[in-house]
Design an enzyme around this catalytic site. Structure first.
Site, PDB file in Angstrom:
ATOM      1  N   GLU A   1       1.052  -1.073   0.079  1.00 40.45           N
ATOM      2  CA  GLU A   1      -0.203   0.006   0.123  1.00 40.45           C
ATOM      3  C   GLU A   1       0.844   1.108  -0.149  1.00 40.45           C
ATOM      4  OE1 GLU A   1      -3.107  -0.266  -0.456  1.00 40.45           O
ATOM      5  OE2 GLU A   1      -3.099  -2.367  -0.033  1.00 40.45           O
TER       6      GLU A   1
ATOM      7  N   CYS B   1      -2.303   8.716   2.692  1.00 37.31           N
ATOM      8  CA  CYS B   1      -1.920   8.353   1.411  1.00 37.31           C
ATOM      9  C   CYS B   1      -2.918   8.818   0.321  1.00 37.31           C
ATOM     10  CB  CYS B   1      -1.505   6.918   1.245  1.00 37.31           C
ATOM     11  SG  CYS B   1      -2.476   5.991   2.269  1.00 37.31           S
TER      12      CYS B   1
END
Lengths: 492, 145, 483
Positions: free
Chosen positions: A209, A243
């Protein structure tokens, strides 16, 4: 203790876990959820002290998000992890097919410093639910020393299954060398590549990720009050250290200036402070180096002609005031790299095709949002975007539903956490086919004969043909094959 | 990128001024020494007097002046009389009278007795002349810091 | 780009903020004062009542209490209330301080312990008692009445350096700022001295709230139309009773601080005019020269103020319709005036309205009405024995000494600020102004606010400040050096 010792202990724990039932494991996770709820202010305090984030961010993203996930997991896991029956084709009549979702064994979870509690918990919990032993290597910047250990204390399964190993990149490398069955990494693209390279010769599967340059696409038919407020939150929540933070706001040209004016007004009112009681909007940056990156990107943009409203670092602190950037060009660092800070570039676009091209050109592909009254158009654009998640008329909201998978495309990584996919990602599926004990041989077993070959041809024609005649052909070929199967060679 | 906005009192117009002068003349009709309120031209000072008031109060003042100033003069007089009668009523019963008194009498006395009129023959304040009022203050450069 | 972070941000520049800013700056701290009002050159202070109200006071002049029975006034100017007050600087007596000690459980509220802080601020100010030679007609009526009726009076002690009343200066002008810099306002004393030690000042800054953090306090508000934020390791609210209470309430601290906004006092004052056959010229010279000094008044909870006011305020407070009004105003020079100031005991309550406006609930209870009545009776007696032709009482009361709301004390449920001047539970947020008062002292509060600021400076710096007189000594030394 050496990495190999941690791993040996994890393997032993995994063997123990194999003897536990899913219900037992979920019961422990339900207890964990209760403990988190009870200790939430203490957890918030510790998270704030280590990350610098503001209290509301800590409570809502770290605690509430984690509790939501555990609630979903406890309810959804029995169905997702249950042994599956799948259909068996007619050619295999009389047999049964199953899929079993089995634990991988040992899972190494390497977490970043931006959501040290939530990201760790939403990886530990599904791994444990699936029956894995877990080694957590938290970021050295936000170790949350002792927190997870204390939360699982006295829970027999969890306390045996979870080991937290503190350290930096060297520690992570040693743990990978010790050979876990899977690695879940959340962090930067550079580190992700290094981990993948180290895992490759050992054939360890890796979920990555990584970062994003997430776009918010605003068409000209939106409610400006709500949309601008969404942009502000999407860009600056967790001081932009998410993110999936909005890192590029694309506004259709007719509303561009209005959006900029509205944002300027609202941005100036955002309160920056650290260690607040729930009343600061934006907390501190977690690391010194991230402050430097953000300031360098802003300075680069300024030197290349961008106009920056706001910004600035409060001396002696890691507090950054949020910045709105206009006059952005593709050659600026903040359009090429992840910023990971309270910076919002605003860009104009003309039409659908134009904005889809601009967004897909970024190389990253974590998430995006599309804002329009016209839901058909919004869906059309959402499908065209090369990203792992799209919120329509909201921002960063796919993460708000634990049932939805989370993960990126391209430079933003691979693999999914959360949702059924994330939970299944902590398992390997084992295929099972069950036949009964009896005397009959299978037609495709030896011996191979010309007659059997001819009958297989008829069987295939029957299978691929249509209508009642084909079915009859198939049945006749099948019966004849079965008859032939029981005969030895030369007995035809 | 931000737009400056002007205070509500900036909208104080000639019509507001005339309405205020009508009310002022009921309170200060003038006599052989004092000019009447309208003669003093004091109503024009209202925006200056209200410049420091809260925006909501500025809006309310302009509405009040417009409404009361549009009444026939006997009604204005009656209203001011009722306000005066209500001043000493206790607690919240007397509150409307005292607030209206503060608003109307406040702005009228403030603009009239501040001495900023220049209606005396010599160009000074006719009001201060009538009161025989003057404050003295010697300021030398040494003081001005 | 680097944004400043101050050691101390002080919100407000009045008696509390001014003195504190000086001592903190002098100790080498980086200090920022945020002031809602503007900075004025002394000679440019407004020369008329209209501009003085509009430009030096909050809400353009007066703010009514909830039932408009009291008209409250407070300064919005660099120097705060000290620019627009009369600068009467009296120490509190044991009657006031013993009551504070009892209510707050802070033993150091006593005449002796506070004496050192009084000494210090007094040494830094020029204090003068008004001599009999400076009396005007109003003072003579006051003195005559007191003497005939057998009440004790005393000369006023005022913070002033060179009023030169004998040269014809009229000090009433100073209610809109003293153009001679004689009145010892913060703008003429502690603030410029603090600036010599590096104090920074931002004027025209309206502070909306504060966010208290683990390492500092963010102060947010507006400068003009612009939204601003300032960052300090510590923040001191010195915005006065209404200001500091509003900022704390607006910061969402009402629930965390149960005593916030409670215990509001204002020494309600009731003005009584009298008309005399001969001109009194109460507006001339030292328009306030005497004070009541009678233990019977102190025991009864009131004092009598020898005051006067300009034509605007007089016209507003004089009763009657058009004819009576014009007649009285034409005779302005024949008017005398005495106020009764009540030591109020019925606490008022400050709260925030739905639109963020400050609601000031302040009722006059039976004790206040009784005290006012007794005082008014004495005033009527004075006017009677001194030959007044006519006595007129103002219909509304006024409040100039705004106190309480952020009471200092030990107990969290009855106080807002702890003995070290920090808001309970918020070690980086402090209050240093009249809002600290646990009760109404019945004495002009200004000097005591300054003394508390001196005490607060020691508490914040964690040391005892050098002995008295440093501010003036320093300023003289610098003046000599630059000359």
């Amino acid at each position: 203790m050496m990495a190999t010792q941690y791993m040996a202990q994890a393997r032993a724990a995994a063997e123990q876990l194999a003897r536990s039932s899913l219900a037992e494991r979920l019961a422990e996770l339900a207890q964990l959820r209760h403990r988190i709820d009870q200790r939430r202010e203490a957890i918030v305090d510790q998270v704030m002290a280590e990350t610098g984030k503001c209290r509301t961010d800590a409570l809502v993203s770290e605690i509430m998000g984690s509790l939501d996930y555990l609630h979903w997991l406890c309810k959804a896991a029995p169905a997702i992890l249950a042994d599956e029956k799948v259909s068996t084709p007619i050619a295999l009549m009389g047999k049964a097919s199953r899929i079993w979702h089995e634990a991988l064994g040992t899972v190494l979870i390497i977490t970043p410093w931006n959501y040290p509690f939530h990201i760790a918990l939403t990886a530990i919990a599904p791994a444990f639910a699936a029956g894995n032993a877990v080694i957590l290597k938290p970021s050295e910047h936000t170790p949350l020393q002792g927190l997870f250990e204390s939360l699982v204390a006295d829970l027999p399964g969890l306390s045996a299954a979870l080991q937290v190993v503190y350290g930096d990149g060297d520690t992570a490398r040693a743990l990978i060398d010790a050979g876990p069955d899977k690695i879940c990494f959340t962090g930067s693209a550079a580190t992700g590549k290094a981990i993948l390279a180290q895992a490759a010769p050992r054939l360890i599967p890796v979920d990555l990720e990584l970062g994003g340059k997430d776009a918010m696409v605003v068409f000209d038919d939106v409610d400006m009050h709500r949309t601008s407020a969404g942009a502000l939150w999407g860009a600056f929540t967790n001081a932009g250290q998410s993110c999936t933070s909005v890192e590029a706001l694309y506004v259709q040209r007719p509303r561009y200036q209005e959006m900029v004016n509205t944002l300027v007004q609202q941005l100036d009112g955002l309160i920056v402070n650290e260690g607040d009681a729930g009343d600061a909007d934006i907390g501190a940056m977690t690391t010194e180096f991230q402050c430097d990156i953000v300031e360098a990107q802003l300075e680069d943009a300024r030197s290349k002609g961008a106009h920056i409203h706001g910004g600035g670092r409060i001396e002696g602190t890691r507090l950054l005031r949020p910045a709105l950037v206009t006059g952005v060009t593709p050659d600026m660092l903040l359009m090429q790299q992840e910023t990971f800070g309270p910076v919002l570039p605003v860009l104009a676009f003309d039409n659908e095709a134009d904005v889809i091209r601009q967004v897909n050109d970024s190389g990253f592909g974590l998430s995006a949002s599309v804002w329009s009254k016209d839901l058909e158009r919004a869906s059309r654009v959402a499908r065209a975007l090369r990203v792992g998640a799209v919120s329509i008329n909201n921002v960063m909201l796919t993460e708000g539903n634990p049932a939805l998978p989370f993960g990126g495309v391209g430079a933003s990584g691979a693999g999914r956490v959360k949702g059924a996919e994330g939970l299944r990602g902590m398992t390997r599926s084992k295929a099972i086919l069950i036949d009964k004990q009896h005397g009959k041989l299978e037609a495709n077993w030896y011996p191979y004969t010309r007659e059997k070959y001819r009958l297989f041809g008829g069987l295939i024609s029957g299978l691929s043909g249509r209508g009642i005649a084909a079915l009859l052909r198939f049945a006749r070929a099948g019966l004849q094959l079965e008859g032939h199967a029981q005969k030895p060679r030369g007995n035809a | 990128m931000s737009r400056p906005s002007s205070p509500p009192i900036a909208a104080f117009s000639r019509r507001h001024e005339q309405a205020l002068a009508r009310i002022g003349d009921v309170l200060i009709p003038g006599d052989d020494t004092l000019p009447s309120y309208s003669e003093s031209g004091a109503a024009a000072l209202a925006p200056r007097a209200l410049a420091g008031a809260r925006p909501v109060d500025q809006v309310m003042m302009m509405r009040l002046i417009t409404v009361v100033g549009a009444l026939p003069r006997p009604l204005i007089a009656l209203m001011l009389l009722l306000i005066r009668a209500g001043l000493r009523l206790p607690g919240l019963v007397g509150a409307p009278a005292r607030l209206l008194d503060l608003a109307l009498k406040g702005v009228i006395m403030n603009t009239y007795y501040c001495g900023l009129d220049r209606t005396a023959p010599d160009g000074s304040s006719a009001v201060f002349q009538a009161l025989d009022f003057r404050l003295q203050m010697h300021v030398d450069d040494e003081d001005a810091r | 780009m680097t944004l400043s972070r101050y050691d101390y941000i002080i919100v407000g520049s009045g008696a509390g903020g001014g003195v504190l800013a000086f001592h903190l700056s002098r100790a080498g701290k980086r200090v920022l004062v945020l002031e809602a009002g503007q900075r004025w050159q002394a000679k440019d202070y407004p020369d008329n009542e209209l501009d003085a109200s509009a430009r030096l006071m909050w809400s353009g002049g007066v703010e009514p209490s909830h039932d408009a029975s009291l008209m409250l006034m407070r300064g919005r100017v660099l120097g705060g209330g000290t620019v627009i007050n009369q600068c009467l600087l009296d120490r509190f007596d044991s009657v006031a301080l013993d009551d504070w000690a009892e209510r707050s459980s802070i033993d150091s509220f006593n005449v002796t312990a506070l004496g050192r802080h009084y000494d210090a601020v007094e040494a830094d100010l020029s204090l003068q008692s008004i001599p009999e030679s400076d009396w005007n007609g109003n003072a003579r009526i006051y003195a005559d009445g007191f003497d005939q009726l057998g009440y004790r009076r005393a000369p006023l002690r005022r913070g002033q350096s060179r009023c030169d009343v004998s040269a014809g200066n009229d000090c009433m002008r100073c209610l809109g700022g003293c153009p001679r810099s004689s009145k010892q306002s913060m703008a003429a004393t502690f603030l410029p001295r603090a600036e010599q030690h590096g104090l920074e000042i931002v004027t025209g800054c309206h502070v909306h709230g504060v966010v208290h953090g683990s390492a500092g306090v963010t102060v947010y508000g507006r400068v003009g139309q612009e939204q601003v934020q300032f960052f300090g390791a510590q923040c001191v609210l010195a915005a006065g009773t209404l200001g500091s209470s509003r900022i704390l309430m607006n910061s969402g601290l009402t629930h965390a601080l149960p005593a916030l906004g409670k215990g509001f006092f204002c020494h309600p004052q009731f003005v009584t005019f009298a008309r005399y056959a001969e001109p009194v010229d109460a507006h001339r010279g030292s328009f306030q020269a005497l004070k009541s000094d009678d233990p019977r008044f102190r025991a009864a909870g009131f004092k009598l103020e020898n005051v006067f006011m300009g034509p605007v305020a007089a016209a507003y407070l004089l009763p009657g319709g058009a004819q009576m009004h014009q007649r009285l105003m034409r005779g302005y020079r024949h008017l005398a005036c005495i106020e009764v100031a009540v030591r109020d005991v019925t606490p008022g309550r400050l709260s925030l309205g739905r639109n963020g406006q400050l609601n000031i609930r302040k009722s006059l209870g039976a004790p206040e009405r009784r005290r006012a009545r007794e005082g008014l009776q004495v005033i009527r007696d004075i006017y009677r024995v001194t030959g007044a032709k006519e006595v007129m009482q103002a219909p509304t009361g006024i409040g100039l000494h705004l106190m309480g709301g952020c009471a200092q004390g030990v107990q969290r449920d009855t106080s807002v600020v702890n003995p070290e001047f920090a808001v309970h539970g918020m070690p980086r947020l402090h209050v240093v102004d009249g809002s600290l008062f646990p009760s109404a002292p019945g004495i002009n509060p200004s000097l005591t606010i300054m003394a508390l600021a001196h005490r607060a400076a020691e508490a914040l710096l964690g040391c005892t400040l050098p002995s008295a007189g440093i501010a003036r000594g320093q300023s003289i030394a610098i003046a000599e050096a630059s000359a």
